[in-house]
Design a protein around this motif. Sequence first.
Motif, mmCIF file in Angstrom:
data_model
loop_
_atom_site.group_PDB
_atom_site.id
_atom_site.type_symbol
_atom_site.label_atom_id
_atom_site.label_comp_id
_atom_site.label_asym_id
_atom_site.label_seq_id
_atom_site.Cartn_x
_atom_site.Cartn_y
_atom_site.Cartn_z
ATOM 1 N N ARG A 75 0.871 -1.176 0.000
ATOM 2 C CA ARG A 75 0.000 0.000 0.000
ATOM 3 C C ARG A 75 0.901 1.216 0.000
ATOM 4 O O ARG A 75 1.865 1.288 0.761
ATOM 5 C CB ARG A 75 -0.895 0.042 1.240
ATOM 6 C CG ARG A 75 -2.019 -0.965 1.275
ATOM 7 C CD ARG A 75 -2.949 -0.679 2.452
ATOM 8 N NE ARG A 75 -4.039 -1.639 2.545
ATOM 9 C CZ ARG A 75 -3.992 -2.742 3.284
ATOM 10 N NH1 ARG A 75 -2.904 -3.003 3.987
ATOM 11 N NH2 ARG A 75 -5.019 -3.566 3.324
ATOM 12 N N SER A 76 0.604 2.164 -0.840
ATOM 13 C CA SER A 76 1.378 3.406 -0.860
ATOM 14 C C SER A 76 0.417 4.574 -1.000
ATOM 15 O O SER A 76 -0.637 4.461 -1.633
ATOM 16 C CB SER A 76 2.389 3.405 -2.012
ATOM 17 O OG SER A 76 1.724 3.327 -3.257
ATOM 18 N N LYS A 77 0.785 5.692 -0.387
ATOM 19 C CA LYS A 77 -0.079 6.873 -0.427
ATOM 20 C C LYS A 77 0.260 7.709 -1.652
ATOM 21 O O LYS A 77 1.389 8.167 -1.814
ATOM 22 C CB LYS A 77 0.074 7.703 0.848
ATOM 23 C CG LYS A 77 -0.903 8.855 0.948
ATOM 24 C CD LYS A 77 -0.834 9.551 2.289
ATOM 25 C CE LYS A 77 -1.560 8.751 3.354
ATOM 26 N NZ LYS A 77 -1.696 9.532 4.614
ATOM 27 N N VAL A 78 -0.708 7.873 -2.517
ATOM 28 C CA VAL A 78 -0.554 8.659 -3.744
ATOM 29 C C VAL A 78 -1.616 9.747 -3.740
ATOM 30 O O VAL A 78 -2.821 9.454 -3.695
ATOM 31 C CB VAL A 78 -0.704 7.766 -5.004
ATOM 32 C CG1 VAL A 78 -0.532 8.610 -6.265
ATOM 33 C CG2 VAL A 78 0.278 6.609 -4.973
ATOM 34 N N ASP A 79 -1.167 11.009 -3.762
ATOM 35 C CA ASP A 79 -2.087 12.146 -3.721
ATOM 36 C C ASP A 79 -3.032 12.048 -2.522
ATOM 37 O O ASP A 79 -4.243 12.341 -2.627
ATOM 38 C CB ASP A 79 -2.889 12.237 -5.022
ATOM 39 C CG ASP A 79 -2.008 12.499 -6.233
ATOM 40 O OD1 ASP A 79 -0.981 13.186 -6.059
ATOM 41 O OD2 ASP A 79 -2.335 12.008 -7.329
ATOM 42 N N GLY A 80 -2.489 11.610 -1.388
ATOM 43 C CA GLY A 80 -3.271 11.553 -0.171
ATOM 44 C C GLY A 80 -4.174 10.350 -0.012
ATOM 45 O O GLY A 80 -4.905 10.244 0.974
ATOM 46 N N VAL A 81 -4.126 9.430 -0.967
ATOM 47 C CA VAL A 81 -4.996 8.252 -0.931
ATOM 48 C C VAL A 81 -4.134 6.989 -0.897
ATOM 49 O O VAL A 81 -3.193 6.850 -1.687
ATOM 50 C CB VAL A 81 -5.931 8.209 -2.174
ATOM 51 C CG1 VAL A 81 -6.796 6.961 -2.149
ATOM 52 C CG2 VAL A 81 -6.792 9.456 -2.214
ATOM 53 N N TRP A 82 -4.468 6.053 -0.001
ATOM 54 C CA TRP A 82 -3.740 4.781 0.066
ATOM 55 C C TRP A 82 -4.200 3.874 -1.070
ATOM 56 O O TRP A 82 -5.385 3.548 -1.175
ATOM 57 C CB TRP A 82 -3.974 4.098 1.413
ATOM 58 C CG TRP A 82 -3.232 4.746 2.538
ATOM 59 C CD1 TRP A 82 -3.712 5.629 3.447
ATOM 60 C CD2 TRP A 82 -1.842 4.564 2.839
ATOM 61 N NE1 TRP A 82 -2.721 6.022 4.311
ATOM 62 C CE2 TRP A 82 -1.569 5.377 3.965
ATOM 63 C CE3 TRP A 82 -0.817 3.798 2.291
ATOM 64 C CZ2 TRP A 82 -0.300 5.442 4.546
ATOM 65 C CZ3 TRP A 82 0.443 3.863 2.861
ATOM 66 C CH2 TRP A 82 0.699 4.672 3.972
ATOM 67 N N LYS A 83 -3.268 3.491 -1.913
ATOM 68 C CA LYS A 83 -3.590 2.648 -3.065
ATOM 69 C C LYS A 83 -2.919 1.285 -2.899
ATOM 70 O O LYS A 83 -1.711 1.199 -2.686
ATOM 71 C CB LYS A 83 -3.116 3.315 -4.359
ATOM 72 C CG LYS A 83 -3.864 4.619 -4.651
ATOM 73 C CD LYS A 83 -3.545 5.157 -6.034
ATOM 74 C CE LYS A 83 -4.368 6.407 -6.327
ATOM 75 N NZ LYS A 83 -4.110 6.946 -7.686
ATOM 76 N N ARG A 123 9.178 2.991 -2.291
ATOM 77 C CA ARG A 123 7.896 3.000 -2.977
ATOM 78 C C ARG A 123 7.729 1.649 -3.655
ATOM 79 O O ARG A 123 8.723 0.930 -3.860
ATOM 80 C CB ARG A 123 7.817 4.155 -3.999
ATOM 81 C CG ARG A 123 8.956 4.212 -4.981
ATOM 82 C CD ARG A 123 8.951 5.480 -5.810
ATOM 83 N NE ARG A 123 7.851 5.531 -6.742
ATOM 84 C CZ ARG A 123 7.533 6.612 -7.456
ATOM 85 N NH1 ARG A 123 8.239 7.732 -7.307
ATOM 86 N NH2 ARG A 123 6.520 6.596 -8.293
#
Length: 226
Positions: free
Chosen positions: A13-21, A57
Amino acid sequence: MDRYPRDTPPAFRSKVDGVWKPITHREAADRVQAIALGLRSLGVKPGDRVSILSENRPEWALTDFACLALEAADVPIYPTLPAKQAEYMWKDSGCAVICCSTAEQAAKVFEVRGALPALRQVVVFDSAAKRDGAMTLAEVEALGRKAGDDAARFRADALTARPETLATLIYTSGTTGEPKGVMLTHHNIISNIRQMTQVFYFDEHDKLLGILPFFHSFGFTVCLWL
């Protein structure tokens, strides 16, 4: 990775633009294969060196797994290093490909590219970092997915790596002289992982936050284990 369903659980899981994807184990396995075959299409072969200049990442881990499957040794570089310090490591290791995360990191590569005779290709993780002389990781994956019959041989080829095959060159900080590349084989890494499994136990219900840098030997080992 084959033992998990396609949609669960997440491998990363990584946070991209404030969202965990999330990236599932199956998605990760598919992308590792595509990256490996894409790098092979670019001429990467067993014994080549592929550098990774990036913060932690998912793309770091996926690229590293792909290198291991190709029997290419990765050369992790601290993303805080200036271009001239990284240049020594790239030149000393004879990197054929350098993979970097952002436009800022790519600029370091192009600053010294003329001094790297072995360098054949620059790959950027962020699509916004694309520039003349570089291709994106998405483009590398697309090459891999077009590989056709090579995909059928991928698993068998990945399993041919021998214990003594070089897995990574991790450079020292160079506080007492020029940095030195520490050679770690597949056996070195597996040996460390086997010892760790005697102390720690995790299953698919656990969630782990990686705070150690993947370009550090222990962070690298934990990344491979999990």
